[in-house]
Design a protein around this motif. Structure first.
Motif, PDB file in Angstrom:
ATOM      1  N   ARG A   1     -25.883  19.482  56.953  1.00 45.26           N
ATOM      2  CA  ARG A   1     -24.703  20.108  56.890  1.00 45.26           C
ATOM      3  C   ARG A   1     -23.840  20.012  55.557  1.00 45.26           C
ATOM      4  O   ARG A   1     -23.438  21.127  54.942  1.00 45.26           O
ATOM      5  CB  ARG A   1     -23.668  19.618  58.054  1.00 45.26           C
ATOM      6  N   ILE A   2     -23.977  18.668  54.909  1.00 40.07           N
ATOM      7  CA  ILE A   2     -23.400  18.575  53.641  1.00 40.07           C
ATOM      8  C   ILE A   2     -24.009  19.257  52.855  1.00 40.07           C
ATOM      9  O   ILE A   2     -23.345  20.022  51.764  1.00 40.07           O
ATOM     10  CB  ILE A   2     -23.263  16.956  53.389  1.00 40.07           C
ATOM     11  N   ASN A   3     -25.219  19.453  52.842  1.00 39.35           N
ATOM     12  CA  ASN A   3     -26.227  20.075  51.711  1.00 39.35           C
ATOM     13  C   ASN A   3     -25.643  21.640  51.845  1.00 39.35           C
ATOM     14  O   ASN A   3     -25.715  22.372  50.829  1.00 39.35           O
ATOM     15  CB  ASN A   3     -27.565  19.909  52.014  1.00 39.35           C
TER      16      ASN A   3
ATOM     17  N   SER B   1     -18.098  15.255  49.471  1.00 42.18           N
ATOM     18  CA  SER B   1     -18.027  15.358  50.714  1.00 42.18           C
ATOM     19  C   SER B   1     -18.585  14.233  51.239  1.00 42.18           C
ATOM     20  O   SER B   1     -17.931  13.820  52.362  1.00 42.18           O
ATOM     21  CB  SER B   1     -18.879  16.592  51.115  1.00 42.18           C
ATOM     22  N   TYR B   2     -19.619  13.757  50.975  1.00 44.31           N
ATOM     23  CA  TYR B   2     -20.064  12.086  51.304  1.00 44.31           C
ATOM     24  C   TYR B   2     -18.983  11.300  51.466  1.00 44.31           C
ATOM     25  O   TYR B   2     -18.732  10.390  52.119  1.00 44.31           O
ATOM     26  CB  TYR B   2     -21.253  11.782  50.848  1.00 44.31           C
ATOM     27  N   THR B   3     -18.622  10.932  50.070  1.00 41.58           N
ATOM     28  CA  THR B   3     -17.390   9.777  49.840  1.00 41.58           C
ATOM     29  C   THR B   3     -16.099  10.024  50.562  1.00 41.58           C
ATOM     30  O   THR B   3     -15.714   9.007  51.240  1.00 41.58           O
ATOM     31  CB  THR B   3     -17.296   9.649  48.349  1.00 41.58           C
ATOM     32  N   ASN B   4     -15.634  11.086  50.612  1.00 41.08           N
ATOM     33  CA  ASN B   4     -14.470  11.372  51.236  1.00 41.08           C
ATOM     34  C   ASN B   4     -14.342  11.508  52.775  1.00 41.08           C
ATOM     35  O   ASN B   4     -13.222  11.107  53.565  1.00 41.08           O
ATOM     36  CB  ASN B   4     -13.478  12.654  50.745  1.00 41.08           C
ATOM     37  N   HIS B   5     -15.646  11.834  53.240  1.00 47.40           N
ATOM     38  CA  HIS B   5     -15.390  11.969  54.775  1.00 47.40           C
ATOM     39  C   HIS B   5     -16.582  11.193  55.731  1.00 47.40           C
ATOM     40  O   HIS B   5     -16.486  10.676  56.544  1.00 47.40           O
ATOM     41  CB  HIS B   5     -15.660  13.318  55.264  1.00 47.40           C
ATOM     42  N   TYR B   6     -17.770  11.520  55.156  1.00 48.97           N
ATOM     43  CA  TYR B   6     -18.974  11.112  55.917  1.00 48.97           C
ATOM     44  C   TYR B   6     -19.668   9.745  55.766  1.00 48.97           C
ATOM     45  O   TYR B   6     -20.587   9.456  56.484  1.00 48.97           O
ATOM     46  CB  TYR B   6     -20.166  12.247  55.948  1.00 48.97           C
TER      47      TYR B   6
END
Length: 644
Positions: free
Chosen positions: A312-314, A394-399
């Motif tokens: 999903r991030i990708n 997106s990975y650092t801020n949320h997931y």
């Protein structure tokens, strides 16, 4: 109702041999035909037919022709009379069968408990195995009620044996922890109906369930939610609660998967109050089986969440970067023209200097070129690098919190030494999560950080950064992004597997543990030969036959043509025939408006009306409804249902 029997079955199962024809001597008419049919049916099924309905019509015609008795005479035979009982005695004497006694029933139940019911809990399959066993032992099956009692007795004996064995291997401390999950709350109403109505509150955070065992059990039984960080945290809590009970990992190694799933299903539909009513051995076994299955299911869910989240991030990064690039191209539309003008000027005057040949053709001159260079350096060099930047944000801020929790909860494994760097990288991420905080941006100097075969090329430049002291360091967040992306691909192809999972387990465990011991039986069920050369030979013969048939059929196909090209052959298919145009479309193209839709009732169109139907319908117009009769049917137009 009897099934249809083909000619091969008639010859193989319903042909009367010479010694069987001798038994028919002295019998005539319906008696002779019925005896012959009872004999062949008994030889085929190991029991007698209950009546004419169980005999296939084809078999009756075939045997009737053999004994020279009209098939219609079978209707005169009494299947429950004294003659029928005498016939059954004669058939038993000839075939060597005997009636099932009480002792035979007890032995059959014990055989089921030892050989069948410990690996099969479905009653209809147990019954089929029992009938086959009785036929092998030349025992005539008893009545349906007795068969059900034998099957029930076998299932009950096997369950007692299995529960006693499983519960004896569970330590006392583990039993105490499991019973805490279904223990009654202090001060609760002890009535079962009150306990059944009580449910765990929805939306309750996992930390609130730590106080009561029943609340923890309710959370464990919940299904996973949508892909989100909240779902990750909740599933990690469930897995941690089950691991805290410390069930032995090899507790159900010798239990058939079907039996284990049957125990899990019983607990899934039972409330804690119902579970408390069972005996100690059964209660402990059911709880252990349910927790064992739920541990595997939750582990699979966590792996699915990891794979889906990274994907999903990708996908979001791809979408966002694509939209930004398209918007940038639309905003700065003169870049292509500038490039073409510079190229043309360079080709026309290759010997001139840049200041004399290139600068004059660029609108704005040197200032425009400087602006384009600054834009390039600020936006990034490549599409992939920009996408990785969006992924990292997106990975650092949320997931990041949820994915790291999944990584800590799961235990990965691989039997291939090629993937040893990935195992080292996973251990490194877990260790830094336990020993440091999120504020630690870099890995320590001198730390062994595997990069080869883990970090993609577009992330390699983003991963390294120079600190305040001038040392080249590796960013933790960027490295974690690379590890999760590579881990997703290796999990999907099972190069790396997860301990305690079922769907994502070690591929070596896909085969049953006793596959080699029961190799002949397993290959017989698969309908495959044991000899590998014979298997490949049959496969090659089948492929050769099918390809030869295709080769022979190709020249005669009118809609296919094979033509020669320089680079090889090509297959051309003729286009499909066009379908006729719809009537309304043709009327519209011809300039005429399509006919207006008729207001009619589709449910009653072209159907006869009853008196009751006429009372329920009234005209939509002031006039009376008009009926057009076609034969004996009535079509209704301009009508609608009344509100009454």
């Amino acid at each position: 109702m009897a099934r249809v029997v083909d000619e091969d079955e008639l010859i193989g199962h319903w042909t009367l041999l010479d010694e069987e024809m001798e038994l028919l001597a002295g019998r005539r008419g319906p008696t002779k035909l019925a005896f012959a049919l009872m004999l062949k049916f008994h030889q085929l099924h190991g029991r007698f037919p209950r009546g004419r309905a169980e005999l296939p019509d084809e078999a009756v015609e075939y045997v009737a022709a053999a004994v020279k008795v009209p098939a219609a005479d079978l209707g005169l035979y009494e299947w429950d009379g004294r003659t029928s009982k005498a016939h059954r005695t004669d058939v038993r004497t000839f075939t060597g069968f005997r009636e099932c006694s009480v002792e035979d029933q007890d032995k059959a139940a014990g055989w089921l408990a030892d050989k069948v019911c410990q690996s099969e809990r479905r009653a209809y399959r147990v019954r089929a195995a029992l009938l086959a066993h009785l036929k092998d032992e030349r025992i005539e099956p008893p009545s349906r009620q007795r068969l059900q009692r034998i099957v029930g007795s076998g299932l009950d004996q096997a369950e007692k044996t299995l529960t006693s064995r499983v519960s004896s291997h569970v330590p006392a401390k583990v039993v105490e922890r499991m019973l805490t999950l279904i223990a009654r709350r202090a001060g609760d109403d002890t009535r079962p109906e009150v306990e059944e109505e009580r449910q765990a509150p929805e939306g309750k955070p996992p930390e609130a369930a730590e106080g009561e065992g029943v609340d923890v059990f309710a959370v464990i039984r919940e299904e996973p939610g949508n892909v989100s960080v909240t779902t990750m945290e909740k599933e990690v809590f469930k897995l941690g609660a089950i691991k805290a009970i410390e069930l032995p990992e090899d507790l159900f190694d010798d239990i058939a998967p079907g039996v284990l799933l049957a125990w899990r299903a019983r607990v899934a539909v039972s409330s804690p109050s119902h579970l408390r009513r069972h005996g100690d051995e059964l209660k402990v076994t059911l709880l252990a089986a349910y927790l064992h299955c739920r541990r595997r299911e939750i582990t699979d869910v966590l792996v699915d969440l990891l794979i889906t989240t990274v994907q999903r991030i990708n996908a979001r990064a791809d979408t966002k970067v694509t939209e930004e690039f398209v918007a940038e191209l639309k905003r700065v539309s003169g870049k292509e023209n500038i490039l073409f003008k510079m190229t043309q000027a360079a080709l026309e005057a290759p010997e001139e200097t840049v200041s004399e040949a290139i600068y004059p053709v660029v609108p704005g001159g040197v200032d425009t070129l400087v602006a384009l260079w600054h834009e390039y350096t600020s936006k990034g060099s490549t599409y992939r690098q920009h996408r990785q930047r969006v992924f990292k944000a997106s990975y650092t801020n949320h997931y990041r919190a949820g994915l790291i929790q999944i990584l800590e909860a799961l235990e990965f494994g691989s039997a291939n030494t090629v993937h040893a760097p990935m195992m080292t990288a996973l251990a490194l991420i877990k260790r830094y999560k336990a020993e440091t905080t999120h504020r630690t941006k870099y890995y320590a100097l001198g730390e062994t950080v595997p990069v080869e075969q883990i970090v993609p090329a577009e992330l390699a430049e983003l991963m390294f950064r120079t600190d305040n002291k001038g040392n080249r360091r590796i960013l933790r967040s960027v490295y974690e992004c690379a590890v999760f992306q590579t881990l997703r691909e290796k999990l999907r192809c099972k190069e790396i597997w997860v301990h305690g999972a079922y769907k994502w387990r070690n591929p070596d465990l896909d085969l049953p543990a006793d596959f080699e011991e029961r190799r002949v039986e397993n290959y017989a069920r698969l309908r495959k030969p044991l000899d590998a050369r014979r298997f490949t030979g049959e496969l090659l013969e089948e492929m050769d036959a099918e390809l030869s048939a295709l080769h022979d059929a190709l020249p005669g196909l009118p809609w296919l043509e094979i033509v020669e090209h320089k680079k090889g052959g090509a297959i051309l298919l003729s286009p499909l025939e066009a379908l006729p145009e719809p009537h309304n479309r043709y009327a519209t193209r011809s300039g005429r408006a399509p006919p207006p839709p008729r207001r009619c009732c589709g449910a009653f169109r072209a159907r006869p009306l009853t008196r009751r139907t006429r009372r329920c319908w009234r005209s939509a117009a002031p006039r009376e409804p008009s009926f057009s009769r076609a034969g004996s049917e009535i079509a209704i137009f301009n009508m609608r249902p009344s509100r009454g």
